[in-house]
Design a protein around this motif. Structure first.
Motif, PDB file in Angstrom:
ATOM      1  N   TYR A 199       8.274  -5.106  -8.514  1.00  0.00           N
ATOM      2  CA  TYR A 199       8.620  -6.502  -8.651  1.00  0.00           C
ATOM      3  C   TYR A 199       7.967  -7.327  -7.555  1.00  0.00           C
ATOM      4  O   TYR A 199       7.860  -6.897  -6.409  1.00  0.00           O
ATOM      5  N   CYS A 200       7.590  -8.521  -7.913  1.00  0.00           N
ATOM      6  CA  CYS A 200       6.915  -9.422  -6.997  1.00  0.00           C
ATOM      7  C   CYS A 200       7.634 -10.772  -7.020  1.00  0.00           C
ATOM      8  O   CYS A 200       7.876 -11.323  -8.109  1.00  0.00           O
ATOM      9  N   ASN A 201       7.993 -11.282  -5.845  1.00  0.00           N
ATOM     10  CA  ASN A 201       8.703 -12.561  -5.764  1.00  0.00           C
ATOM     11  C   ASN A 201       8.025 -13.489  -4.778  1.00  0.00           C
ATOM     12  O   ASN A 201       7.761 -13.087  -3.634  1.00  0.00           O
ATOM     13  N   SER A 202       7.776 -14.710  -5.209  1.00  0.00           N
ATOM     14  CA  SER A 202       7.099 -15.689  -4.368  1.00  0.00           C
ATOM     15  C   SER A 202       8.089 -16.736  -3.863  1.00  0.00           C
ATOM     16  O   SER A 202       9.037 -17.090  -4.558  1.00  0.00           O
ATOM     17  N   SER A 203       7.827 -17.233  -2.654  1.00  0.00           N
ATOM     18  CA  SER A 203       8.668 -18.288  -2.087  1.00  0.00           C
ATOM     19  C   SER A 203       8.314 -19.655  -2.675  1.00  0.00           C
ATOM     20  O   SER A 203       9.059 -20.617  -2.513  1.00  0.00           O
ATOM     21  N   THR A 204       7.178 -19.731  -3.355  1.00  0.00           N
ATOM     22  CA  THR A 204       6.748 -21.003  -3.942  1.00  0.00           C
ATOM     23  C   THR A 204       6.348 -20.783  -5.401  1.00  0.00           C
ATOM     24  O   THR A 204       6.081 -19.652  -5.823  1.00  0.00           O
ATOM     25  N   THR A 205       6.306 -21.864  -6.147  1.00  0.00           N
ATOM     26  CA  THR A 205       5.874 -21.781  -7.539  1.00  0.00           C
ATOM     27  C   THR A 205       4.384 -21.467  -7.611  1.00  0.00           C
ATOM     28  O   THR A 205       3.592 -22.004  -6.827  1.00  0.00           O
ATOM     29  N   LEU A 206       4.038 -20.603  -8.534  1.00  0.00           N
ATOM     30  CA  LEU A 206       2.673 -20.103  -8.612  1.00  0.00           C
ATOM     31  C   LEU A 206       1.881 -20.727  -9.756  1.00  0.00           C
ATOM     32  O   LEU A 206       2.431 -21.020 -10.820  1.00  0.00           O
ATOM     33  N   SER A 207       0.587 -20.887  -9.527  1.00  0.00           N
ATOM     34  CA  SER A 207      -0.319 -21.268 -10.611  1.00  0.00           C
ATOM     35  C   SER A 207      -0.646 -20.047 -11.460  1.00  0.00           C
ATOM     36  O   SER A 207      -0.760 -20.137 -12.678  1.00  0.00           O
ATOM     37  N   ASN A 208      -0.845 -18.936 -10.794  1.00  0.00           N
ATOM     38  CA  ASN A 208      -1.085 -17.685 -11.503  1.00  0.00           C
ATOM     39  C   ASN A 208      -0.702 -16.516 -10.615  1.00  0.00           C
ATOM     40  O   ASN A 208      -0.455 -16.684  -9.407  1.00  0.00           O
ATOM     41  N   ILE A 209      -0.612 -15.365 -11.203  1.00  0.00           N
ATOM     42  CA  ILE A 209      -0.377 -14.152 -10.441  1.00  0.00           C
ATOM     43  C   ILE A 209      -1.316 -13.079 -10.966  1.00  0.00           C
ATOM     44  O   ILE A 209      -1.584 -12.992 -12.168  1.00  0.00           O
ATOM     45  N   GLN A 210      -1.849 -12.318 -10.046  1.00  0.00           N
ATOM     46  CA  GLN A 210      -2.758 -11.245 -10.404  1.00  0.00           C
ATOM     47  C   GLN A 210      -2.176  -9.924  -9.918  1.00  0.00           C
ATOM     48  O   GLN A 210      -1.422  -9.888  -8.949  1.00  0.00           O
ATOM     49  N   TRP A 211      -2.562  -8.852 -10.601  1.00  0.00           N
ATOM     50  CA  TRP A 211      -2.133  -7.515 -10.213  1.00  0.00           C
ATOM     51  C   TRP A 211      -3.354  -6.638  -9.975  1.00  0.00           C
ATOM     52  O   TRP A 211      -4.356  -6.725 -10.707  1.00  0.00           O
ATOM     53  N   TYR A 212      -3.249  -5.791  -8.942  1.00  0.00           N
ATOM     54  CA  TYR A 212      -4.324  -4.905  -8.542  1.00  0.00           C
ATOM     55  C   TYR A 212      -3.777  -3.500  -8.346  1.00  0.00           C
ATOM     56  O   TYR A 212      -2.600  -3.313  -8.003  1.00  0.00           O
ATOM     57  N   LYS A 213      -4.670  -2.524  -8.525  1.00  0.00           N
ATOM     58  CA  LYS A 213      -4.340  -1.137  -8.237  1.00  0.00           C
ATOM     59  C   LYS A 213      -5.337  -0.595  -7.225  1.00  0.00           C
ATOM     60  O   LYS A 213      -6.554  -0.831  -7.353  1.00  0.00           O
ATOM     61  N   GLN A 214      -4.811   0.112  -6.246  1.00  0.00           N
ATOM     62  CA  GLN A 214      -5.664   0.740  -5.234  1.00  0.00           C
ATOM     63  C   GLN A 214      -5.364   2.231  -5.198  1.00  0.00           C
ATOM     64  O   GLN A 214      -4.257   2.632  -4.846  1.00  0.00           O
ATOM     65  N   ARG A 215      -6.343   3.021  -5.560  1.00  0.00           N
ATOM     66  CA  ARG A 215      -6.177   4.470  -5.474  1.00  0.00           C
ATOM     67  C   ARG A 215      -6.275   4.886  -4.013  1.00  0.00           C
ATOM     68  O   ARG A 215      -6.914   4.200  -3.205  1.00  0.00           O
ATOM     69  N   PRO A 216      -5.663   6.014  -3.657  1.00  0.00           N
ATOM     70  CA  PRO A 216      -5.742   6.482  -2.267  1.00  0.00           C
ATOM     71  C   PRO A 216      -7.187   6.575  -1.796  1.00  0.00           C
ATOM     72  O   PRO A 216      -8.033   7.173  -2.463  1.00  0.00           O
ATOM     73  N   GLY A 217      -7.489   5.953  -0.653  1.00  0.00           N
ATOM     74  CA  GLY A 217      -8.836   5.979  -0.101  1.00  0.00           C
ATOM     75  C   GLY A 217      -9.800   5.018  -0.748  1.00  0.00           C
ATOM     76  O   GLY A 217     -10.981   4.959  -0.372  1.00  0.00           O
ATOM     77  N   GLY A 218      -9.331   4.251  -1.707  1.00  0.00           N
ATOM     78  CA  GLY A 218     -10.218   3.338  -2.428  1.00  0.00           C
ATOM     79  C   GLY A 218      -9.987   1.889  -2.092  1.00  0.00           C
ATOM     80  O   GLY A 218      -9.316   1.565  -1.118  1.00  0.00           O
ATOM     81  N   HIS A 219     -10.553   1.020  -2.909  1.00  0.00           N
ATOM     82  CA  HIS A 219     -10.374  -0.404  -2.718  1.00  0.00           C
ATOM     83  C   HIS A 219      -9.552  -0.958  -3.874  1.00  0.00           C
ATOM     84  O   HIS A 219      -9.487  -0.356  -4.951  1.00  0.00           O
ATOM     85  N   PRO A 220      -8.909  -2.118  -3.673  1.00  0.00           N
ATOM     86  CA  PRO A 220      -8.129  -2.707  -4.767  1.00  0.00           C
ATOM     87  C   PRO A 220      -9.013  -3.060  -5.964  1.00  0.00           C
ATOM     88  O   PRO A 220     -10.122  -3.579  -5.791  1.00  0.00           O
ATOM     89  N   VAL A 221      -8.476  -2.795  -7.146  1.00  0.00           N
ATOM     90  CA  VAL A 221      -9.198  -3.088  -8.385  1.00  0.00           C
ATOM     91  C   VAL A 221      -8.330  -3.999  -9.240  1.00  0.00           C
ATOM     92  O   VAL A 221      -7.151  -3.720  -9.453  1.00  0.00           O
ATOM     93  N   PHE A 222      -8.898  -5.065  -9.713  1.00  0.00           N
ATOM     94  CA  PHE A 222      -8.194  -6.057 -10.521  1.00  0.00           C
ATOM     95  C   PHE A 222      -7.712  -5.444 -11.827  1.00  0.00           C
ATOM     96  O   PHE A 222      -8.463  -4.755 -12.528  1.00  0.00           O
ATOM     97  N   LEU A 223      -6.434  -5.719 -12.140  1.00  0.00           N
ATOM     98  CA  LEU A 223      -5.878  -5.258 -13.411  1.00  0.00           C
ATOM     99  C   LEU A 223      -5.742  -6.403 -14.411  1.00  0.00           C
ATOM    100  O   LEU A 223      -6.202  -6.300 -15.556  1.00  0.00           O
ATOM    101  N   ILE A 224      -5.082  -7.495 -13.962  1.00  0.00           N
ATOM    102  CA  ILE A 224      -4.763  -8.539 -14.928  1.00  0.00           C
ATOM    103  C   ILE A 224      -4.382  -9.824 -14.208  1.00  0.00           C
ATOM    104  O   ILE A 224      -4.002  -9.793 -13.036  1.00  0.00           O
ATOM    105  N   GLN A 225      -4.478 -10.942 -14.908  1.00  0.00           N
ATOM    106  CA  GLN A 225      -4.001 -12.222 -14.410  1.00  0.00           C
ATOM    107  C   GLN A 225      -3.029 -12.811 -15.429  1.00  0.00           C
ATOM    108  O   GLN A 225      -3.294 -12.795 -16.638  1.00  0.00           O
ATOM    109  N   LEU A 226      -1.905 -13.344 -14.925  1.00  0.00           N
ATOM    110  CA  LEU A 226      -0.935 -14.044 -15.756  1.00  0.00           C
ATOM    111  C   LEU A 226      -0.908 -15.498 -15.318  1.00  0.00           C
ATOM    112  O   LEU A 226      -0.927 -15.793 -14.116  1.00  0.00           O
TER     113      LEU A 226
END
Lengths: 111, 111
Positions: free
Chosen positions: A22-49
């Motif tokens: 779960y992700c909670n913001s203190s302010t209203t958002l224009s969009n939210i994105q989700w990323y996955k980072q495998r161990p030892g790797g870099h974050p990879v974009f999954l999706i934007q809402l």
């Protein structure tokens, strides 16, 4: 400034169990994105809402954006060992010009 | 991923020495970012750039400077490295609705 909180910090599951972060913001958002980072790797974009109440699916992953556009969730159905990694949300505040990342949820899956 | 490379991949340096990390992109994107990643802190923005010679501070900019003399290159300099700057540094470019694309990271150790 904008804060983005993500829970839980860690989640250990048995393969086949479901997982939610779960992700909670203190302010209203224009969009939210989700990323996955495998161990030892870099974050990879999954999706934007973008839209209030939006729900998107990618195979076993379901992403939701709250009605108030201040929270979001990522749900994985029937986890697999390939789901291991850290999942980050990144929220773009309506008032800010750049996104703020949550601290991530690290998922481990026991075969 | 989107032609973004970071160098070096690993570096060990001594306290008090200056260090420069390089980020190179091949796709002419306007926005570039430098993040640091530490356990328990997710990704924190150091500096970002919105064009040649146009840069701004992020949330953890103290002790860091940046330069962007060409669209394709974004340099991060630690003016006088300290042990607290031991971290993994990621460069990223922004591709709108396709999110951020991250480089493979530079693991910096300050001894």
């Amino acid at each position: 400034g904008q804060q983005v909180m993500q829970i839980p910090q860690y989640q250990h599951v048995q393969e086949g169990e479901d997982f939610t972060t779960y992700c909670n913001s203190s302010t209203t958002l224009s969009n939210i994105q989700w990323y996955k980072q495998r161990p030892g790797g870099h974050p990879v974009f999954l999706i934007q809402l973008v839209k209030s109440g939006e729900v998107k699916k990618q195979k076993r992953l379901t992403f939701q954006f709250g009605e108030a556009k201040k929270n979001s969730s990522l749900h994985i159905t029937a986890t697999q060992t390939t789901d291991v990694g850290t999942y980050f949300c990144a929220g773009l505040s309506i008032d800010a010009g750049k996104s703020t990342f949550g601290d991530g949820t690290t998922l481990t899956v026991k075969p | 991923d989107a032609g973004i490379t970071q160098s070096p991949r690993h570096k060990v340096t001594e306290t008090g020495t200056p260090v420069t990390l390089r980020c190179h992109q091949t796709e002419n994107h306007r926005y570039m970012y430098w993040y640091r990643q530490d356990p328990g802190h997710g990704l924190r923005l150091i500096h970002y750039s919105y064009g040649v010679k146009d840069t701004d501070k992020g949330e953890v900019s103290d002790g860091y400077s940046v330069s962007r003399s060409k669209t394709e290159d974004f340099l991060l300099t630690l003016e006088s490295a300290t042990s607290s700057q031991t971290s993994v540094y990621f460069c990223a470019i922004s591709i709108g609705a396709r999110g951020y694309t991250f480089g493979s990271g530079t693991r910096l150790t300050v001894v």
